[in-house]
Design a protein around this motif. Sequence first.
Motif, short mmCIF file in Angstrom:
data_model
loop_
_atom_site.label_atom_id
_atom_site.label_comp_id
_atom_site.label_asym_id
_atom_site.label_seq_id
_atom_site.Cartn_x
_atom_site.Cartn_y
_atom_site.Cartn_z
N LYS B 154 0.84 -1.21 0.00
CA LYS B 154 0.00 0.00 0.00
C LYS B 154 0.88 1.26 0.00
O LYS B 154 1.90 1.30 0.70
CB LYS B 154 -0.88 0.03 1.27
CG LYS B 154 -1.91 -1.08 1.37
CD LYS B 154 -3.23 -0.77 0.71
CE LYS B 154 -4.12 0.12 1.55
NZ LYS B 154 -5.46 0.26 0.93
N LYS B 181 -18.98 -1.73 -1.69
CA LYS B 181 -17.93 -2.15 -2.63
C LYS B 181 -16.65 -2.54 -1.86
O LYS B 181 -16.05 -3.60 -2.12
CB LYS B 181 -17.64 -0.97 -3.58
CG LYS B 181 -16.58 -1.20 -4.64
CD LYS B 181 -16.47 -0.01 -5.60
CE LYS B 181 -15.70 1.18 -5.02
NZ LYS B 181 -14.25 1.08 -5.01
N GLU B 182 -16.25 -1.70 -0.91
CA GLU B 182 -15.02 -1.98 -0.17
C GLU B 182 -15.18 -3.23 0.70
O GLU B 182 -14.23 -4.00 0.87
CB GLU B 182 -14.63 -0.78 0.70
CG GLU B 182 -14.25 0.49 -0.07
CD GLU B 182 -12.85 0.44 -0.71
OE1 GLU B 182 -12.05 -0.44 -0.31
OE2 GLU B 182 -12.58 1.25 -1.61
N GLU B 185 -14.68 -6.09 -1.70
CA GLU B 185 -13.32 -6.22 -2.23
C GLU B 185 -12.28 -6.51 -1.15
O GLU B 185 -11.39 -7.32 -1.33
CB GLU B 185 -12.91 -4.91 -2.94
CG GLU B 185 -13.65 -4.67 -4.24
CD GLU B 185 -13.31 -3.30 -4.84
OE1 GLU B 185 -13.94 -2.95 -5.83
OE2 GLU B 185 -12.41 -2.61 -4.30
N GLU B 186 -12.41 -5.80 -0.02
CA GLU B 186 -11.37 -5.91 1.00
C GLU B 186 -11.55 -7.12 1.91
O GLU B 186 -10.57 -7.67 2.41
CB GLU B 186 -11.32 -4.64 1.87
CG GLU B 186 -10.54 -3.52 1.24
CD GLU B 186 -10.18 -2.43 2.24
OE1 GLU B 186 -10.57 -2.50 3.41
OE2 GLU B 186 -9.51 -1.48 1.82
N SER B 188 -14.42 -9.61 1.50
CA SER B 188 -15.28 -10.66 0.94
C SER B 188 -16.52 -10.93 1.80
O SER B 188 -16.90 -12.09 2.02
CB SER B 188 -14.50 -11.98 0.79
OG SER B 188 -13.27 -11.76 0.14
N ASN B 233 -9.36 -11.44 2.13
CA ASN B 233 -9.16 -10.34 1.20
C ASN B 233 -9.21 -10.80 -0.26
O ASN B 233 -8.75 -11.90 -0.58
CB ASN B 233 -7.80 -9.67 1.49
CG ASN B 233 -7.53 -8.51 0.54
OD1 ASN B 233 -6.63 -8.57 -0.29
ND2 ASN B 233 -8.33 -7.47 0.63
N SER B 234 -9.80 -9.94 -1.12
CA SER B 234 -9.91 -10.29 -2.54
C SER B 234 -9.06 -9.39 -3.44
O SER B 234 -8.85 -9.71 -4.61
CB SER B 234 -11.37 -10.15 -3.02
OG SER B 234 -12.28 -10.57 -2.05
N ASP B 235 -8.59 -8.24 -2.95
CA ASP B 235 -7.96 -7.29 -3.86
C ASP B 235 -6.46 -7.05 -3.59
O ASP B 235 -5.86 -6.14 -4.15
CB ASP B 235 -8.72 -5.95 -3.86
CG ASP B 235 -8.69 -5.26 -2.49
OD1 ASP B 235 -8.04 -5.80 -1.57
OD2 ASP B 235 -9.30 -4.19 -2.36
N GLU B 237 -5.02 -5.84 -1.03
CA GLU B 237 -4.68 -4.66 -0.23
C GLU B 237 -4.55 -4.97 1.26
O GLU B 237 -4.17 -4.11 2.04
CB GLU B 237 -5.72 -3.55 -0.46
CG GLU B 237 -5.79 -3.13 -1.92
CD GLU B 237 -6.28 -1.70 -2.13
OE1 GLU B 237 -6.74 -1.08 -1.16
OE2 GLU B 237 -6.18 -1.22 -3.27
#
Lengths: 311, 311
Positions: B154, B181-182, B185-186, B188, B233-235, B237
């Motif tokens: 990051k 959304k977060e 993405e962050e 799941s 986590n999926s993205d 980050e």
Amino acid sequence: MSKFMNLARKFNCFYFNGKCDLQHCRPFLVCGKQVGVMQARVVEAACRHPDVFQMDSSGMISMHPSLTTYEERSARINHVLSQWKEERLFVTLKGWRNECYEVRTGFADPPLLKMDRSAACLFGVRQYGVEINGYTRHPQLGMSLWLQRRALSKPTWPGKWDNMVAGGLSVGHSVLDTALKEAEEEASIPAHLLANLRSAGSVSFYFESERGLFPNTEFVYDLELPADFVPHNSDGEVDIFELVPVNQVMERIFTPEYKTTSCPTTLDFLIRHGFINSDNEPRLPELVELLHIPLHYLYSQSSSQSPISSN
Amino acid sequence: MSKFMNLARKFNCFYFNGKCDLQHCRPFLVCGKQVGVMQARVVEAACRHPDVFQMDSSGMISMHPSLTTYEERSARINHVLSQWKEERLFVTLKGWRNECYEVRTGFADPPLLKMDRSAACLFGVRQYGVEINGYTRHPQLGMSLWLQRRALSKPTWPGKWDNMVAGGLSVGHSVLDTALKEAEEEASIPAHLLANLRSAGSVSFYFESERGLFPNTEFVYDLELPADFVPHNSDGEVDIFELVPVNQVMERIFTPEYKTTSCPTTLDFLIRHGFINSDNEPRLPELVELLHIPLHYLYSQSSSQSPISSN
């Protein structure tokens, strides 16, 4: 400007009226540190007691440095206030409470003097209270708040709608003690239900009325109650209690029948529980800031003289 | 001064450092209204672009009034920022995001221009984000919060502990959309659990670092999760997630391993849920005020010139 924002400006009218400066009012100091704010009419009356109050060259008013103890300061200010009361100088003193209020530089600091609660608004002294949001998830009404209508005999805001339980902090009581005491006296909440009482923070706002200045902080508690519980009053200070669904609360707070200075705690509840959110209030962050204005940071003046003993 | 109060002064370091005045920094105006604050080093760089920025006689910096549309202003500021990036003038521009940030006078007002997110701190532009407190009432651990450790990749605060889900608001996304959304993405979080997502208000604070000024507002959400749910986590980050009992959270926030600017949301959760209260924090009202400083009221300068069209 949304309805909520307008309401926030109403209970913060002194914060916004642009008069919070040295031309219109003076910092009030005790032992070299600011404890309040005095409007011109109060400054004028205070200057007639130069043995109790003195103005320095920068325009700040201090209690006379020869008054070195809590007892001396409390006795002398009580003497002045009794005289003002007799002279009918200030409308707020008609509501003399015979209940004293501690004056401190910060909430956790030692008290510097005490004065009758009715006089705190003349000196713009920060006042602290507790308020309890009593709520229930009702099977038919949905999320609902218990509101009280204040007795017509109350010296302030008679007959107005208010949060379920509210009380000022006075000498000798802790925050939690005050909450428990008021819950029992005002709403007869039994001990086993009070076990659910949860601290939820505080609100700070700066209201002005014909009586004076109200830099107020309320310690906020939430109390979830069973759907079949009905509060009843024990001390004669409440007319009736009513269980009001949240969507109706969100209308009633805008009416003149709702106590203006109780709105911050109600709004804070509605925000914390998601009923007011960024969908129905685009200026949510600004509204939240207005429920927590920096009262403790605003009172930051200190005198150039070294502080006097605060014993 | 309590540990909590010290922490609040740390994430509000710009609010307290006494440099928030015209001698050390200048209001930054667009269309006659203040949108930011510029430190001396940025003022100096900006003055080298008199076709984009101009200083008036009172020392306020405005975008040049000849730039009358959103597109023109955005293009010209982007051009200047690209030049500064090339010249390596400001460390924050090393973290160029290729993600734009809308600049407005207030959160609900129309955007006046956009700029890369990494540059917002040079202009002291208020930044908005969302944060989700993911919590569970665990049968063994008691009330616990899911914390994330930020990925080492990051650009900001790599490897630091953070609230379960956090993200900045960027162009074209609503507050709730960003939160959903977060969360997906962050962490799941599946849709059926996100149905419990509850708006809980906002926090406002004013941080300063070597990168610049951060007048930040976070929209706060609470999400109660079942005890057997584990986020992943999926993205890329997030490094790991950890379920941390509240009493341990109340220690971890004081360590250098916790992201300073995530503390306000964590503290707000702990206060709203009663874990920090008047018993363990005598200055609770002052602490609460420091989680909601009046950012929107601080940015109140306007130019004497009549405002230019804001289209």
